[in-house]
Design an enzyme around this catalytic site. Structure first.
Site, PDB file in Angstrom:
ATOM      1  N   ASN A   9       0.829  -1.361   0.032  1.00  0.00           N
ATOM      2  CA  ASN A   9       0.003   0.115  -0.240  1.00  0.00           C
ATOM      3  C   ASN A   9       0.917   1.340  -0.109  1.00  0.00           C
ATOM      4  O   ASN A   9       1.509   1.650   0.707  1.00  0.00           O
ATOM      5  CB  ASN A   9      -0.857   0.000   1.275  1.00  0.00           C
ATOM      6  CG  ASN A   9      -1.887   1.190   1.323  1.00  0.00           C
ATOM      7  OD1 ASN A   9      -1.802   2.016   0.343  1.00  0.00           O
ATOM      8  ND2 ASN A   9      -2.395   1.303   2.495  1.00  0.00           N
ATOM      9  N   LYS A  11       0.149   4.361  -0.376  1.00  0.00           N
ATOM     10  CA  LYS A  11      -0.779   5.613   0.257  1.00  0.00           C
ATOM     11  C   LYS A  11      -0.530   6.781  -0.554  1.00  0.00           C
ATOM     12  O   LYS A  11      -0.408   6.292  -1.719  1.00  0.00           O
ATOM     13  CB  LYS A  11      -0.026   5.740   1.847  1.00  0.00           C
ATOM     14  CG  LYS A  11      -0.135   4.440   2.694  1.00  0.00           C
ATOM     15  CD  LYS A  11      -0.019   4.603   3.981  1.00  0.00           C
ATOM     16  CE  LYS A  11      -0.114   3.215   4.571  1.00  0.00           C
ATOM     17  NZ  LYS A  11       0.276   3.402   6.205  1.00  0.00           N
ATOM     18  N   HIS A  92      -9.521   1.180   4.870  1.00  0.00           N
ATOM     19  CA  HIS A  92      -8.085   1.538   5.669  1.00  0.00           C
ATOM     20  C   HIS A  92      -8.235   2.407   6.670  1.00  0.00           C
ATOM     21  O   HIS A  92      -9.159   3.430   6.687  1.00  0.00           O
ATOM     22  CB  HIS A  92      -7.121   2.122   4.612  1.00  0.00           C
ATOM     23  CG  HIS A  92      -5.572   2.078   5.249  1.00  0.00           C
ATOM     24  ND1 HIS A  92      -5.304   3.088   6.200  1.00  0.00           N
ATOM     25  CD2 HIS A  92      -4.827   1.094   5.174  1.00  0.00           C
ATOM     26  CE1 HIS A  92      -3.826   2.695   6.407  1.00  0.00           C
ATOM     27  NE2 HIS A  92      -3.757   1.555   5.796  1.00  0.00           N
ATOM     28  N   GLU A  94      -6.734   4.922   7.809  1.00  0.00           N
ATOM     29  CA  GLU A  94      -6.736   6.180   7.370  1.00  0.00           C
ATOM     30  C   GLU A  94      -7.813   6.806   6.906  1.00  0.00           C
ATOM     31  O   GLU A  94      -8.197   8.150   6.872  1.00  0.00           O
ATOM     32  CB  GLU A  94      -5.428   6.527   6.536  1.00  0.00           C
ATOM     33  CG  GLU A  94      -3.935   6.359   7.319  1.00  0.00           C
ATOM     34  CD  GLU A  94      -2.946   5.773   6.668  1.00  0.00           C
ATOM     35  OE1 GLU A  94      -2.913   5.606   5.361  1.00  0.00           O
ATOM     36  OE2 GLU A  94      -1.981   5.147   7.388  1.00  0.00           O
ATOM     37  N   GLU A 164      -5.346  -4.640  10.696  1.00  0.00           N
ATOM     38  CA  GLU A 164      -4.297  -3.909  10.663  1.00  0.00           C
ATOM     39  C   GLU A 164      -4.335  -2.921  12.123  1.00  0.00           C
ATOM     40  O   GLU A 164      -5.193  -1.956  12.163  1.00  0.00           O
ATOM     41  CB  GLU A 164      -4.198  -2.774   9.626  1.00  0.00           C
ATOM     42  CG  GLU A 164      -4.055  -3.116   8.077  1.00  0.00           C
ATOM     43  CD  GLU A 164      -3.440  -2.297   7.300  1.00  0.00           C
ATOM     44  OE1 GLU A 164      -2.281  -2.348   6.890  1.00  0.00           O
ATOM     45  OE2 GLU A 164      -3.990  -1.259   7.356  1.00  0.00           O
ATOM     46  N   GLY A 170       2.561   2.563  10.635  1.00  0.00           N
ATOM     47  CA  GLY A 170       3.618   3.590  10.545  1.00  0.00           C
ATOM     48  C   GLY A 170       4.611   4.050  11.708  1.00  0.00           C
ATOM     49  O   GLY A 170       5.006   5.214  11.969  1.00  0.00           O
ATOM     50  N   SER A 210       3.542  -1.839  10.199  1.00  0.00           N
ATOM     51  CA  SER A 210       5.008  -2.118  10.390  1.00  0.00           C
ATOM     52  C   SER A 210       5.631  -3.410  10.096  1.00  0.00           C
ATOM     53  O   SER A 210       6.733  -3.699  10.631  1.00  0.00           O
ATOM     54  CB  SER A 210       5.535  -1.671  11.812  1.00  0.00           C
ATOM     55  OG  SER A 210       5.082  -0.191  12.275  1.00  0.00           O
TER      56      SER A 210
HETATM   57  P1  13P Z   1       3.058   0.655   7.522  1.00  0.00           P
HETATM   58  O1  13P Z   1       3.700  -0.855   7.055  1.00  0.00           O
HETATM   59  O2  13P Z   1       3.936   1.708   6.975  1.00  0.00           O
HETATM   60  O3  13P Z   1       3.174   0.497   9.144  1.00  0.00           O
HETATM   61  O4  13P Z   1       1.859   0.745   7.053  1.00  0.00           O
HETATM   62  C1  13P Z   1       0.839  -0.224   7.071  1.00  0.00           C
HETATM   63  C2  13P Z   1      -0.420   0.060   6.488  1.00  0.00           C
HETATM   64  O5  13P Z   1      -1.099   0.929   6.778  1.00  0.00           O
HETATM   65  C3  13P Z   1      -0.704  -0.744   5.432  1.00  0.00           C
HETATM   66  O6  13P Z   1      -1.971  -0.577   4.764  1.00  0.00           O
END
Ligand code: 13P
Length: 248
Positions: A9, A11, A92, A94, A164, A170, A210
């Site tokens: 992803n 983003k 997601h 976010e 997640e 992140g 992560s």
């Molecule tokens: P990270 O791997 O950067 O922690 O992000 C995970 C994520 O949100 C994947 O959709």
């Protein structure tokens, strides 16, 4: 029996140059039985579909639950299919947090996308305060229920769940293999009790938060972890290749 599936992803990151770099690395790789899907920002989707070999899936990161019309800034399923994109990430954290997508909206989006021919990576997961209050499964089940009530049993064949935990996204603070396994196993039990044993046995559950080239080995060995949804490490060709090779 469940094919391991790794999603990248991106983003709101990347560029044409990064599509060229990562597709070059992945097209040349041997990933054994692992399915790979790369979710790039919408404007890069046509280039990604052209550059990644056909066995690698290309995914949008969101799409509308409306067919078409006056929804400035939105992307619909028909346009994604028109450019040969066959996956979308929905729900997601976010999108849920920053863009205020409710459980209900996410459920409707998942349903609309599947009924109109896309495959969906549907994300669920609790926030830190919810985990600390021992509400992890309560939150995850609430999110799952909003999806379940919109889908027929057969439609689950086109759903991949991504667990997640928001506190792991992140942050560099990965869930331990045991923490992830415990929630994945509970999700599978819930699917068995609330959808069917077949859906519980066949639905793939990715872990996201992560994941990196170092921790992917131990995580992948858990019996109910069927893949990863990778953020930051999916932007680094060598790291993402290592994660995609974790089953070899
Ligand atoms: P990270 O791997 O950067 O922690 O992000 C995970 C994520 O949100 C994947 O959709």
């Amino acid at each position: 029996m469940r094919k391991f599936i790794v999603g990248g992803n991106w983003k709101m990151n990347g560029s044409k140059a990064l599509v060229n770099e990562i597709s070059g690395a992945l097209n040349a790789g041997d990933f054994g039985p692992v399915e790979i899907v790369v979710a790039v920002p919408a404007p890069l989707l046509p280039l990604a579909r052209e550059k990644f070999k056909s066995t690698i899936g290309v995914s949008a990161q969101n799409c509308s639950q409306e067919k078409s019309g006056a929804f400035t800034g939105e992307v619909n399923v028909d346009i994604l299919k028109d450019i040969n994109v066959d996956w979308v990430i929905l729900g997601h954290s976010e999108r849920r947090e920053i863009f205020k997508e409710s459980d209900e909206v996410v459920g409707k989006k998942v349903s609309f996308a599947i009924k109109n021919g896309l495959k969906v990576i549907a994300c669920i997961g609790e926030k830190l305060n919810e985990r600390e209050a021992n509400q992890t499964m309560q939150v995850v089940i609430r999110q799952l229920e909003a999806i379940r009530k919109e889908l027929s049993e057969a439609e689950w064949a086109n759903v991949v769940l991504a667990y997640e935990p928001v506190w792991a996204i992140g942050t560099g603070k990965v869930a331990t293999p045991q923490q992830a396994q415990e929630v994945h196993s509970e999700i599978r039990k819930w699917l068995a009790a609330n959808v069917s044993q077949k859906v519980a046995d066949e639905t793939r559950i990715q872990y996201g938060g992560s994941v990196n080239a170092k921790n992917c080995g131990e995580l992948q060995s858990q019996p109910d972890i069927d893949g990863f949804l990778v953020g930051g490490a999916s932007l680094k060709a060598a790291d993402f290749v290592t994660i995609c090779r974790c089953k070899l």
